[in-house]
Design an enzyme around this catalytic site. Sequence first.
Site, PDB file in Angstrom:
ATOM      1  N   SER A 165      30.631 -25.604 -11.862  1.00 40.16           N
ATOM      2  CA  SER A 165      30.036 -25.920 -13.435  1.00 40.16           C
ATOM      3  C   SER A 165      30.733 -25.229 -14.256  1.00 40.16           C
ATOM      4  O   SER A 165      31.978 -25.321 -14.633  1.00 40.16           O
ATOM      5  CB  SER A 165      28.549 -26.148 -13.375  1.00 40.16           C
ATOM      6  OG  SER A 165      27.997 -27.061 -14.405  1.00 40.16           O
ATOM      7  N   ASP A 212      28.288 -32.772 -10.707  1.00 40.18           N
ATOM      8  CA  ASP A 212      28.264 -31.202 -10.834  1.00 40.18           C
ATOM      9  C   ASP A 212      28.010 -30.665  -9.273  1.00 40.18           C
ATOM     10  O   ASP A 212      27.305 -30.788  -8.509  1.00 40.18           O
ATOM     11  CB  ASP A 212      26.872 -30.691 -11.640  1.00 40.18           C
ATOM     12  CG  ASP A 212      27.082 -29.368 -12.138  1.00 40.18           C
ATOM     13  OD1 ASP A 212      27.198 -28.649 -11.485  1.00 40.18           O
ATOM     14  OD2 ASP A 212      26.958 -29.354 -13.340  1.00 40.18           O
TER      15      ASP A 212
END
Length: 321
Positions: free
Chosen positions: A42, A154
Site C-alpha cells: 500500500s 490493497d
Amino acid sequence: MKKKPKIGLALGAGGARGLVHIGVLKVLHQNKIYPDYLAGTSMGAVIAALYAAGKTPAEIEELAKTTDWKKIVDFTVPKTGLLQGDIIEKHLRKLVENKKFYQLQTPLQIVAYNLTKNEKVIFSKGDVAKAVRASISIPGIFAPTLIGRDQYVDGMIADPTPFDVVTEMGADIVIAVDLYQRDKKVLGQEVRQIPLSKELMQKFVADELLNFRNYLFPDFWPKIILKFSHWLFDRLLYPARIIRIMAGKELPEISKVMYQSLISIANNFARERIEHANIQFKIRPTFDHLDWLDFDKVEKLTEIGEKVMQKEMPRLKRLLS
C-alpha cells in the site's frame, strides 16, 4: 573475509502514516546504510517504489510536501460511482519514470491481493506503476486494478507489513516498519424515528442503494471481505443519509470509515504476525492523533520516522560491523 550482511527493508501499509517511511530512509542514508532489498504494501509500496526508482529520501520528502494530495489521493466515493485510480497511476508512472522492475536501482517486490483467485500476490516483474496501483486499491473505495484477467486490491488484506517478503528475497538483516496500532472503535449511526412522510422516498433510495451495493461489492469477493463490506455499507449509507447527501447537507464519509475499519481489522492480524516474527528490527512508531488522511503533516510524520529509526541505529551498526 566476513561477508557483508544484506539488509531488507519492509515498508508497511497505513495511508498518510506511511510518510514515516521517509524518515526511516533519511536516517539510514545519513548513516550511509542502504537497503539491499525492498518490499512494500500500500503506502509502503509507494515510498519503496520511489526510492527503488532512484529518488533520494530528501527528494521523496519534497515530493510529498509539494504534491496536491487531494487531487491524486481522493478517498471519497462519488455519487455516481467509484474512483478508478487512473490519475494516481499516471502520477506514479511519471515519478518512477515509467520503469519496469528490472530497471530499478534496488530490488523491489510489491504486495497486493488477487480478488479473482483469492490469494496474496507479490509483484517483482513488469510495470512498477501498475503494481503500486494494485497495492493501494482499497476495497470498496478504489475500483480493483485489472491486470490481465485478474482483479487486484490493497495488499494490506494479506500482508500489511511484508517482512517475510524481504526475508525470502535474501535479506540477512530485516528492518520492518509496522504502522499498525490500536485504533478507536467505529461506532454505528444513532437510530432515530422518522416521519411517515419520508418513508416512501427512503424506500426508493433503499432500492437504489441495494443496486449500488451489489455493484460495489461483487459476489466473487472473498466471503469475509464481502460480509464486512456489506455490513459497513449498510451502516453508513442508509436511505436517510443519502437523502441528506443528495440535498447537499452532508458529505459522504463511507470512504473514511471504510478504511479506518479495514485498518482496525488488519491491526490484529498485523500485530500477531510481527510479534511472533523472527526479525531483527521491528520499527513501530506511535502517532498520537495523526490519522491515515493527514497527508499535509509530511514534516511531522517524517520526523516520527527519523526519531524511531535513530533509536535503533546503535544496534544496527553493531550488527553491520
